[in-house]
Design a protein around this motif. Structure first.
Motif, PDB file in Angstrom:
ATOM      1  N   LEU A   1       0.811  -1.225   0.000  1.00  0.00           N
ATOM      2  CA  LEU A   1       0.000   0.000   0.000  1.00  0.00           C
ATOM      3  C   LEU A   1       0.841   1.272   0.000  1.00  0.00           C
ATOM      4  O   LEU A   1       0.345   2.339  -0.370  1.00  0.00           O
ATOM      5  CB  LEU A   1      -0.958  -0.009   1.192  1.00  0.00           C
ATOM      6  CG  LEU A   1      -1.972  -1.163   1.196  1.00  0.00           C
ATOM      7  CD1 LEU A   1      -2.812  -1.120   2.467  1.00  0.00           C
ATOM      8  CD2 LEU A   1      -2.870  -1.100  -0.047  1.00  0.00           C
ATOM      9  N   TRP A   2       2.113   1.172   0.377  1.00  0.00           N
ATOM     10  CA  TRP A   2       2.983   2.350   0.371  1.00  0.00           C
ATOM     11  C   TRP A   2       3.058   2.980  -1.015  1.00  0.00           C
ATOM     12  O   TRP A   2       3.296   4.179  -1.153  1.00  0.00           O
ATOM     13  CB  TRP A   2       4.395   1.972   0.852  1.00  0.00           C
ATOM     14  CG  TRP A   2       5.083   0.972  -0.045  1.00  0.00           C
ATOM     15  CD1 TRP A   2       5.055  -0.384   0.065  1.00  0.00           C
ATOM     16  CD2 TRP A   2       5.890   1.254  -1.206  1.00  0.00           C
ATOM     17  NE1 TRP A   2       5.777  -0.978  -0.942  1.00  0.00           N
ATOM     18  CE2 TRP A   2       6.306   0.008  -1.738  1.00  0.00           C
ATOM     19  CE3 TRP A   2       6.306   2.432  -1.848  1.00  0.00           C
ATOM     20  CZ2 TRP A   2       7.117  -0.094  -2.878  1.00  0.00           C
ATOM     21  CZ3 TRP A   2       7.103   2.326  -2.985  1.00  0.00           C
ATOM     22  CH2 TRP A   2       7.503   1.075  -3.473  1.00  0.00           C
ATOM     23  N   ARG A   3       2.847   2.164  -2.037  1.00  0.00           N
ATOM     24  CA  ARG A   3       2.955   2.678  -3.411  1.00  0.00           C
ATOM     25  C   ARG A   3       1.904   3.750  -3.700  1.00  0.00           C
ATOM     26  O   ARG A   3       2.095   4.590  -4.573  1.00  0.00           O
ATOM     27  CB  ARG A   3       2.786   1.524  -4.410  1.00  0.00           C
ATOM     28  CG  ARG A   3       3.802   0.403  -4.259  1.00  0.00           C
ATOM     29  CD  ARG A   3       3.565  -0.722  -5.262  1.00  0.00           C
ATOM     30  NE  ARG A   3       4.401  -1.880  -4.979  1.00  0.00           N
ATOM     31  CZ  ARG A   3       5.670  -1.991  -5.352  1.00  0.00           C
ATOM     32  NH1 ARG A   3       6.237  -1.030  -6.035  1.00  0.00           N
ATOM     33  NH2 ARG A   3       6.379  -3.064  -5.036  1.00  0.00           N
ATOM     34  N   ASN A   4       0.772   3.711  -2.963  1.00  0.00           N
ATOM     35  CA  ASN A   4      -0.333   4.620  -3.253  1.00  0.00           C
ATOM     36  C   ASN A   4      -0.126   6.024  -2.684  1.00  0.00           C
ATOM     37  O   ASN A   4      -0.940   6.915  -2.937  1.00  0.00           O
ATOM     38  CB  ASN A   4      -1.644   4.031  -2.734  1.00  0.00           C
ATOM     39  CG  ASN A   4      -1.923   2.659  -3.329  1.00  0.00           C
ATOM     40  OD1 ASN A   4      -1.252   2.243  -4.275  1.00  0.00           O
ATOM     41  ND2 ASN A   4      -2.889   1.957  -2.780  1.00  0.00           N
ATOM     42  N   ALA A   5       0.944   6.215  -1.932  1.00  0.00           N
ATOM     43  CA  ALA A   5       1.236   7.554  -1.402  1.00  0.00           C
ATOM     44  C   ALA A   5       1.464   8.544  -2.541  1.00  0.00           C
ATOM     45  O   ALA A   5       1.136   9.724  -2.424  1.00  0.00           O
ATOM     46  CB  ALA A   5       2.455   7.499  -0.483  1.00  0.00           C
ATOM     47  N   ASP A   6       2.023   8.038  -3.654  1.00  0.00           N
ATOM     48  CA  ASP A   6       2.185   8.861  -4.854  1.00  0.00           C
ATOM     49  C   ASP A   6       0.959   8.634  -5.724  1.00  0.00           C
ATOM     50  O   ASP A   6       0.822   7.582  -6.356  1.00  0.00           O
ATOM     51  CB  ASP A   6       3.461   8.467  -5.600  1.00  0.00           C
ATOM     52  CG  ASP A   6       3.591   9.193  -6.936  1.00  0.00           C
ATOM     53  OD1 ASP A   6       2.760  10.092  -7.219  1.00  0.00           O
ATOM     54  OD2 ASP A   6       4.522   8.869  -7.686  1.00  0.00           O
ATOM     55  N   ASP A   7       0.072   9.617  -5.773  1.00  0.00           N
ATOM     56  CA  ASP A   7      -1.184   9.440  -6.495  1.00  0.00           C
ATOM     57  C   ASP A   7      -0.971   9.263  -7.995  1.00  0.00           C
ATOM     58  O   ASP A   7      -1.856   8.793  -8.692  1.00  0.00           O
ATOM     59  CB  ASP A   7      -2.121  10.628  -6.226  1.00  0.00           C
ATOM     60  CG  ASP A   7      -3.558  10.296  -6.610  1.00  0.00           C
ATOM     61  OD1 ASP A   7      -4.042   9.223  -6.197  1.00  0.00           O
ATOM     62  OD2 ASP A   7      -4.176  11.089  -7.346  1.00  0.00           O
ATOM     63  N   GLU A   8       0.186   9.655  -8.504  1.00  0.00           N
ATOM     64  CA  GLU A   8       0.468   9.509  -9.934  1.00  0.00           C
ATOM     65  C   GLU A   8       1.240   8.233 -10.255  1.00  0.00           C
ATOM     66  O   GLU A   8       1.627   8.008 -11.399  1.00  0.00           O
ATOM     67  CB  GLU A   8       1.270  10.721 -10.440  1.00  0.00           C
ATOM     68  CG  GLU A   8       0.535  12.061 -10.308  1.00  0.00           C
ATOM     69  CD  GLU A   8      -0.735  12.122 -11.172  1.00  0.00           C
ATOM     70  OE1 GLU A   8      -0.800  11.435 -12.204  1.00  0.00           O
ATOM     71  OE2 GLU A   8      -1.672  12.842 -10.776  1.00  0.00           O
ATOM     72  N   ALA A   9       1.488   7.409  -9.252  1.00  0.00           N
ATOM     73  CA  ALA A   9       2.310   6.213  -9.485  1.00  0.00           C
ATOM     74  C   ALA A   9       1.675   5.301 -10.522  1.00  0.00           C
ATOM     75  O   ALA A   9       0.462   5.057 -10.493  1.00  0.00           O
ATOM     76  CB  ALA A   9       2.495   5.462  -8.172  1.00  0.00           C
TER      77      ALA A   9
END
Ligand SMILES: [Zn+2]
Length: 472
Positions: free
Chosen positions: A192-200
């Motif tokens: 879920l850490w990946r979702n911190a960047d909304d543009e990822a």
């Protein structure tokens, strides 16, 4: 739109038969799509959009279809490493104990990466622009790395979270992923850490293996984690008579009823397969608003009856979010969502002797907008409209099957298939052009996965069964 002349855009696709899949399902037979950065800024008639925009790069679709990229709701990305290795008639018990467990106990992360890279390349080649990994990569980063290398949007899940040995009769041991509640709870939500960047480009979701392999404690924890993070919970469920019977015996009732009672169903619950649905399981599906990944080719290959006799078509018609998935390449053979749509439609028609149950338009709906809803990204992908991420496919009509141009929408599912995929744009970037990948070298990917397959099968001492004599 400002009145101070044409607006600058990065990419203009013009002379296109635009199938927007927007809320009104608008189609522009002489249309255009304009992109700035990773967003669509205009969709409309080629003349109006062309006059309003000045583009850094223009691509002519030469009259062919432009449509939102297909969404793959459920696949085992890394299992491409051993596509086709065990033949097509192996038994349920043998495939787990004699193939998958030895495979999982020897495959390396780099060998899984080689398979994931091939899978990602194959998906863009077939018009898929986003996929959800099903939660069976030992190291989810291998899938994320492969997706980034090819340029495809992805959601990666947790690695092999299971804690009940009901998956098969023998409860075999996978060394890196034992049935263990503490391990599963510790790893839950690890992507879920990946979702911190909304543009990822690569995001995380919650995945458990499911399908008679999860305790109530793990099911509830997974749903709570998905709710808290506003992401999908993906799990297998009710694939065939074997796991459905396991669930029935363990739970003392049909699994969808039980999962409803313990609070696991809901709009963000997206279950793969759902081939075996009994009468008392229909209401929990309808009432919860849950989504389904219909993996028709995988069911048809295994012969479980799910594609012809499952209730997917009726549930879709009743408003359930039914998207499409490929599952594993050892079941569906190819990661090709257009083909999955076609086979789903044909199986539903054939099984019911009713040619109106699903149409080509229904297939495109499942492959695009429903898929986007099922994976929890309907606010950004699945249709072509201003503000959406620029994920779309440009077809070619340079094929016999594309002519005459009587019904170009039906043609892409019923006639041309993925042969007509020419150019693919994901997040505003051209990742496939003229059917060839832009960011990776296809030959290098093929050589890498061929070598990985050979190495892992050699270590397993596994020989692919041959029905005909092979002469050396
Ligand atoms: Zn699966």
């Amino acid at each position: 739109m400002e009145s101070s002349g044409p607006q600058p855009v990065d990419l203009l696709v013009t002379d296109a038969f635009v199938v927007s899949m927007d809320a009104e399902r608008r189609v522009w037979p002489n249309g255009a799509v304009a992109v700035r950065g990773n967003r669509i800024v205009a969709v409309g008639s080629a003349r109006e959009v062309g006059e309003a925009m000045v583009a850094r790069r223009t691509i002519s679709a030469r009259g062919a279809l432009v449509h939102p990229g297909f969404i793959e709701c459920h696949n085992h990305t890394t299992l491409h490493t051993v596509r086709g290795a065990f033949g097509d008639t192996i038994s349920w018990d043998d495939v787990v104990s004699e193939f998958y467990v030895p495979y999982w106990n020897t495959v390396t992360d780099e060998e899984e990466y080689a398979g994931a890279l091939l899978a990602c390349l194959e998906m863009i080649r077939n018009g898929t622009t986003c996929f959800m990994e099903a939660g069976t990569a030992f190291e989810p980063e291998t899938v994320a790395r492969a997706a980034a290398a090819v340029g495809i949007r992805a959601l990666v899940g947790d690695p092999f979270l299971w804690d009940v040995g009901g998956f098969t009769a023998e409860s075999p041991t996978v060394a890196r992923a034992p049935y263990d509640t503490a391990r599963a709870l510790r790893l839950l939500g690890g992507q879920l850490w990946r979702n911190a960047d909304d543009e990822a480009l690569v995001r995380g979701h919650i995945a458990i293996v499911g399908m008679a392999s999860a305790s109530d404690e793990l099911e509830v924890a997974a749903k709570q984690a998905a709710d808290a993070a506003h992401v999908s919970l993906n799990q297998h469920q009710s694939y065939c008579d074997v796991d459905a019977a396991d669930d029935d015996a363990r739970l003392g009732e049909h699994p969808l009823r039980h999962l409803q009672e313990i609070g696991v169903l809901g709009p963000n619950a997206m279950f793969a397969h759902m081939n075996i649905i009994r009468d008392d399981e229909v209401d929990p599906i309808l009432e919860s608003g849950m989504a389904i990944s219909w993996n028709a080719p995988a069911s048809m290959m295994w012969g479980v009856g799910g594609a012809t006799h499952g209730r997917h078509a009726e549930l879709y018609r009743a408003g359930v979010t039914v998207g499409l998935g490929s599952d594993s390449s050892n079941w569906a053979n190819a990661f090709d969502i257009g083909r999955a749509a076609t086979l789903a439609i044909l199986a539903a028609r054939d099984g019911r002797r009713d040619r109106s149950i699903l149409t080509a338009e229904d297939g495109l709906t499942m492959a695009t907008v429903n898929g986007a809803r099922a994976v929890g990204l309907a606010d950004r992908i699945g249709s072509l409209a201003p503000g959406m991420r620029a994920d779309f496919v440009i077809r070619t009509d340079d094929l016999p099957e594309a002519h005459p141009r009587t019904d170009p929408i039906a043609a892409i599912l019923y006639a041309t298939g993925s042969k007509s995929v020419d150019t693919v744009v994901i997040d505003g970037r051209v990742v496939l052009e003229g059917g060839r990948p832009v960011l990776v070298d296809a030959e290098t990917v093929y050589r890498g996965v061929d070598a990985a397959a050979q190495a892992v099968l050699d270590r397993m001492g596994y020989r692919t069964p041959r029905r005909w004599p092979h002469i050396s």
